[in-house]
Design a protein around this motif. Structure first.
Motif, PDB file in Angstrom:
ATOM      1  N   ALA A  29       0.812  -1.216   0.000  1.00 57.23           N
ATOM      2  CA  ALA A  29       0.000   0.000   0.000  1.00 57.23           C
ATOM      3  C   ALA A  29       0.847   1.269   0.000  1.00 57.23           C
ATOM      4  O   ALA A  29       0.335   2.362  -0.254  1.00 57.23           O
ATOM      5  N   GLY A  30       2.129   1.134   0.304  1.00 62.87           N
ATOM      6  CA  GLY A  30       3.009   2.294   0.350  1.00 62.87           C
ATOM      7  C   GLY A  30       2.773   3.172   1.567  1.00 62.87           C
ATOM      8  O   GLY A  30       2.938   4.381   1.516  1.00 62.87           O
ATOM      9  N   ILE A  31       2.374   2.537   2.670  1.00 60.82           N
ATOM     10  CA  ILE A  31       2.169   3.270   3.920  1.00 60.82           C
ATOM     11  C   ILE A  31       3.044   2.651   5.006  1.00 60.82           C
ATOM     12  O   ILE A  31       3.405   1.473   4.917  1.00 60.82           O
ATOM     13  N   PRO A  32       3.387   3.427   6.030  1.00 64.75           N
ATOM     14  CA  PRO A  32       4.195   2.860   7.112  1.00 64.75           C
ATOM     15  C   PRO A  32       3.434   1.751   7.846  1.00 64.75           C
ATOM     16  O   PRO A  32       2.214   1.874   8.068  1.00 64.75           O
ATOM     17  N   PRO A  33       4.113   0.671   8.212  1.00 64.98           N
ATOM     18  CA  PRO A  33       3.452  -0.394   8.970  1.00 64.98           C
ATOM     19  C   PRO A  33       2.789   0.123  10.248  1.00 64.98           C
ATOM     20  O   PRO A  33       1.737  -0.373  10.647  1.00 64.98           O
ATOM     21  N   THR A  34       3.386   1.138  10.879  1.00 64.70           N
ATOM     22  CA  THR A  34       2.791   1.677  12.109  1.00 64.70           C
ATOM     23  C   THR A  34       1.421   2.300  11.842  1.00 64.70           C
ATOM     24  O   THR A  34       0.533   2.213  12.689  1.00 64.70           O
ATOM     25  N   THR A  35       1.251   2.911  10.675  1.00 63.55           N
ATOM     26  CA  THR A  35      -0.053   3.485  10.319  1.00 63.55           C
ATOM     27  C   THR A  35      -1.099   2.390  10.252  1.00 63.55           C
ATOM     28  O   THR A  35      -2.195   2.510  10.818  1.00 63.55           O
TER      29      THR A  35
END
Length: 81
Positions: A29-35
């Protein structure tokens, strides 16, 4: 059930269907895993539609497909304070 919990459950369901774990979906998804973890574990109470769209893109589905679920269809509107 509140919307945040439904979104979390839906992401987990779709991950299982597509064979992703949290880190692999975040990468797709191209998002940080923390998000993604914050959404799933309830620390993010109001994920933005852009983030949901990125998650959908990572899963290869449309936003319509994400919300095309019996639990969302039967969801009673929440009170807004």
């Amino acid at each position: 059930m509140d919307t945040q919990k439904l979104v979390s459950m839906r992401i987990q369901q779709l991950c299982a269907e597509h064979g992703y774990n949290i880190n692999s979906l975040a990468r797709q998804a191209g998002i940080p895993p923390t998000t993604l973890k914050n959404i799933i574990y309830g620390k993010s109470h109001n994920p933005g539609i852009v983030t949901i769209k990125l998650i959908c893109d990572g899963l290869g589905i449309s936003i319509y497909d994400f919300f095309d679920n019996s639990q969302f269809k039967s969801k009673v509107p929440e009170d807004v304070d």
